[in-house]
Design an enzyme around this catalytic site. Sequence first.
Site, PDB file in Angstrom:
ATOM      1  N   ASP A 118      -2.521  10.105   3.807  1.00 37.43           N
ATOM      2  CA  ASP A 118      -3.933   9.744   3.909  1.00 37.43           C
ATOM      3  C   ASP A 118      -4.668  10.774   4.762  1.00 37.43           C
ATOM      4  OD1 ASP A 118      -6.392   8.571   4.029  1.00 37.43           O
ATOM      5  OD2 ASP A 118      -5.785   6.846   5.255  1.00 37.43           O
ATOM      6  N   ARG A 164      -7.971  -0.301   0.606  1.00 39.45           N
ATOM      7  CA  ARG A 164      -8.515  -1.473  -0.074  1.00 39.45           C
ATOM      8  C   ARG A 164      -8.879  -1.158  -1.530  1.00 39.45           C
ATOM      9  NH1 ARG A 164     -13.134  -1.815   4.435  1.00 39.45           N
ATOM     10  NH2 ARG A 164     -11.466  -0.786   5.580  1.00 39.45           N
ATOM     11  N   LYS A 174     -10.229  12.853   7.993  1.00 36.48           N
ATOM     12  CA  LYS A 174      -9.833  12.337   9.308  1.00 36.48           C
ATOM     13  C   LYS A 174      -9.842  13.466  10.337  1.00 36.48           C
ATOM     14  CE  LYS A 174      -6.749   8.537   8.017  1.00 36.48           C
ATOM     15  NZ  LYS A 174      -7.528   7.483   8.692  1.00 36.48           N
ATOM     16  N   ASP A 181       1.490   6.136   5.770  1.00 37.46           N
ATOM     17  CA  ASP A 181       0.517   5.225   5.148  1.00 37.46           C
ATOM     18  C   ASP A 181       1.079   4.553   3.886  1.00 37.46           C
ATOM     19  OD1 ASP A 181      -1.937   4.020   5.589  1.00 37.46           O
ATOM     20  OD2 ASP A 181      -3.058   5.457   4.369  1.00 37.46           O
ATOM     21  N   GLU A 208      -9.586   3.874   1.774  1.00 38.41           N
ATOM     22  CA  GLU A 208      -8.990   3.992   0.439  1.00 38.41           C
ATOM     23  C   GLU A 208      -7.962   2.906   0.148  1.00 38.41           C
ATOM     24  OE1 GLU A 208      -7.774   5.423   3.003  1.00 38.41           O
ATOM     25  OE2 GLU A 208      -5.646   4.964   2.752  1.00 38.41           O
ATOM     26  N   LYS A 254       0.851  -1.198   0.000  1.00 33.30           N
ATOM     27  CA  LYS A 254       0.000   0.000   0.000  1.00 33.30           C
ATOM     28  C   LYS A 254       0.890   1.252   0.000  1.00 33.30           C
ATOM     29  CE  LYS A 254      -3.386   2.563   2.837  1.00 33.30           C
ATOM     30  NZ  LYS A 254      -4.276   2.553   4.016  1.00 33.30           N
TER      31      LYS A 254
HETATM   32  N1  BES Z   1      -4.522   4.314   6.815  1.00 27.96           N
HETATM   33  C1  BES Z   1      -5.717   4.076   7.519  1.00 27.96           C
HETATM   34  C2  BES Z   1      -5.572   3.012   8.597  1.00 27.96           C
HETATM   35  C3  BES Z   1      -4.795   3.396   9.835  1.00 27.96           C
HETATM   36  C4  BES Z   1      -5.411   4.084  10.858  1.00 27.96           C
HETATM   37  C5  BES Z   1      -3.494   3.014   9.977  1.00 27.96           C
HETATM   38  C6  BES Z   1      -4.705   4.408  12.000  1.00 27.96           C
HETATM   39  C7  BES Z   1      -2.794   3.318  11.126  1.00 27.96           C
HETATM   40  C8  BES Z   1      -3.391   4.012  12.135  1.00 27.96           C
HETATM   41  C9  BES Z   1      -6.809   3.606   6.573  1.00 27.96           C
HETATM   42  O1  BES Z   1      -6.775   4.119   5.300  1.00 27.96           O
HETATM   43  C10 BES Z   1      -8.103   4.031   7.173  1.00 27.96           C
HETATM   44  O2  BES Z   1      -8.322   5.196   7.261  1.00 27.96           O
HETATM   45  N2  BES Z   1      -8.936   3.074   7.568  1.00 27.96           N
HETATM   46  C11 BES Z   1     -10.175   3.374   8.191  1.00 27.96           C
HETATM   47  C12 BES Z   1     -11.208   2.437   7.635  1.00 27.96           C
HETATM   48  C13 BES Z   1     -12.613   2.781   8.027  1.00 27.96           C
HETATM   49  C14 BES Z   1     -13.028   4.059   7.361  1.00 27.96           C
HETATM   50  C15 BES Z   1     -13.512   1.646   7.635  1.00 27.96           C
HETATM   51  C16 BES Z   1     -10.013   3.183   9.696  1.00 27.96           C
HETATM   52  O3  BES Z   1      -9.289   2.259  10.111  1.00 27.96           O
HETATM   53  O4  BES Z   1     -10.550   3.986  10.443  1.00 27.96           O
HETATM   54 ZN    ZN Z   2      -4.926   4.689   4.624  1.00 27.79          ZN
HETATM   55 MN    MN Z   3      -7.775   5.965   5.143  1.00 31.45          MN
END
Ligand code: BES
Ligand code: ZN
Ligand code: MN
Length: 510
Positions: A284, A365, A291, A302, A363, A279
């Site tokens: 992000d 996935r 966020k 990320d 994003e 990835k």
């Molecule tokens: N890059 C993030 C995941 C992440 C979050 C990694 C915190 C490390 C620390 C990913 O793209 C993301 O934002 N995932 C969301 C998914 C949700 C919207 C279903 C998440 O984990 O909140």
């Molecule tokens: Zn991410």
């Molecule tokens: Mn994300």
Amino acid sequence: MEFKTLTGDLITSPCLVLGIFEDELKGDAKPQSDLVQQLDRAGNGWLTSLFNQGDITGELEQTLLLQKVPGIASERILLVGCGKTTKFKLYNARKAITAAIQALKKHRIPAATWTLHQHLPQDLSKDLAQDKKIYNWVWENLLRIRDLNYRFERFKSEAKPPKRPLTEITFWNDIAAQDATLKAIQHGQATANGVQLTKDLANLPGNICTPTYLAEQAQTLATEIPKLQVNILEKPELEKLGMGAFLGVAQGSRQDPKLILMEYRNADSATKPVVLVGKGITFDSGGVSLKPGDAMDEMKFDMSGAASVFGTIKACSDLQLPINLIGIVPATENMPGDNAIKPGDILTSMSGTTIEVLNTDAEGRLILCDALTYSAKFNPDVVIDIATLTGACVVALGHHPSGLLTNDDDLAAKLMEASNNSGDRLWQLPLWEDYSPQMKSNFADIANIGERMGGGAITAASFLAHFTKKLRWAHLDIAGTAWLSGAKKGATGRPVPLLTYYLLQRCNLN
Ligand code: BES
Ligand code: ZN
Ligand code: MN
């Protein structure tokens, strides 16, 4: 940093690092380890008298630096508390290693003779032959030492390199341990070089480390590694391939997306490759599903999965592993630009599956599903994706193991074996079909997030599983392990040790 070995009599050393156990110093108990006894005799009981004085008790993580010990040619001895012998397991052993390195750095000792690796933790690689235990433990000692010695000062206008950096460690062994130790040093050094590259890339800020920058770094790597071929697919080519999910994420950013292809070929062309998919979200923001501001800077990490693909390829090429190894990195920012995808938008992936984007922050996935579909073109033996995919994985497992989800039991067993032996741990989560219905969409084939029913790390992996049905595939969720937060904020270089160990294992080299 250099690593050497030494067997036989101990000649003079700038600093001898010596593990001391609590129970061997209690009362009049004789020191139990041969090494301590030997040094004690050489100094006519000088060490015993020091222990009786009680300045060091052998408690875990205690350290004491001794200068010019009578009867001993070495200039210094660093005593390191290892706790109780009965409790000497990996957890304590790792703490002792860290304490020792921190003391060496604090006292500005440039070179040391290491003996801590001679104390094998009780729970180390259970049921394995002694040689393999030694190999695994030297490997882990080395990786931890290199890890603690890493610095990232590229953006400090007044970089302050240590006056006398730690540059040399000599592993002192019995002759019987020599072969395993030498092999572990060779493999560990190459792996640590890969880890270092991964950390260097992942630590870069998003304004420097853009998709274009990552593509350039891949091209630079190809000039250093003759057997590595790099191809960069640009936006028009991605459009031709129909990578609507990947392009959907990229459309909110001013930075052009890149699909970075790295092919390390060092086996005959009939040998099916291992494909690593990383990835590569260089920042992000969450996109339109923005966020919260807290620790948002950490989303520069990320692209840690991508960085680990770079690092693993580097390690394998240093080791000249006789394998075909392909790296695929979809690289883009996730930004809320005025052309960004919106919740409710429907994207058509390369596979033809349509995806309703219910949350633009899911994003990872979206870019991975197209990269995974593309990976089939290499007729791979196995495909492993590495991604900082879900906060839910951090909730489930914390920061110690990476999450492992896979559709292949044999691959799971091999990866768990590497996990148990490399010190870079995984924990397997179930990928049952029970989780899939959560991603139903009323408007498209699937949605990119599940209903709020928990198990977010698993639903994310289930989404990916939809695109890997014909592959032997594993997914590593490194959201909790790729970097540290707080005072020690920075990339860890994980899971390069795990992946390199796994690839060495495939070649029967460790
Ligand atoms: N890059 C993030 C995941 C992440 C979050 C990694 C915190 C490390 C620390 C990913 O793209 C993301 O934002 N995932 C969301 C998914 C949700 C919207 C279903 C998440 O984990 O909140
Ligand atoms: Zn991410
Ligand atoms: Mn994300």
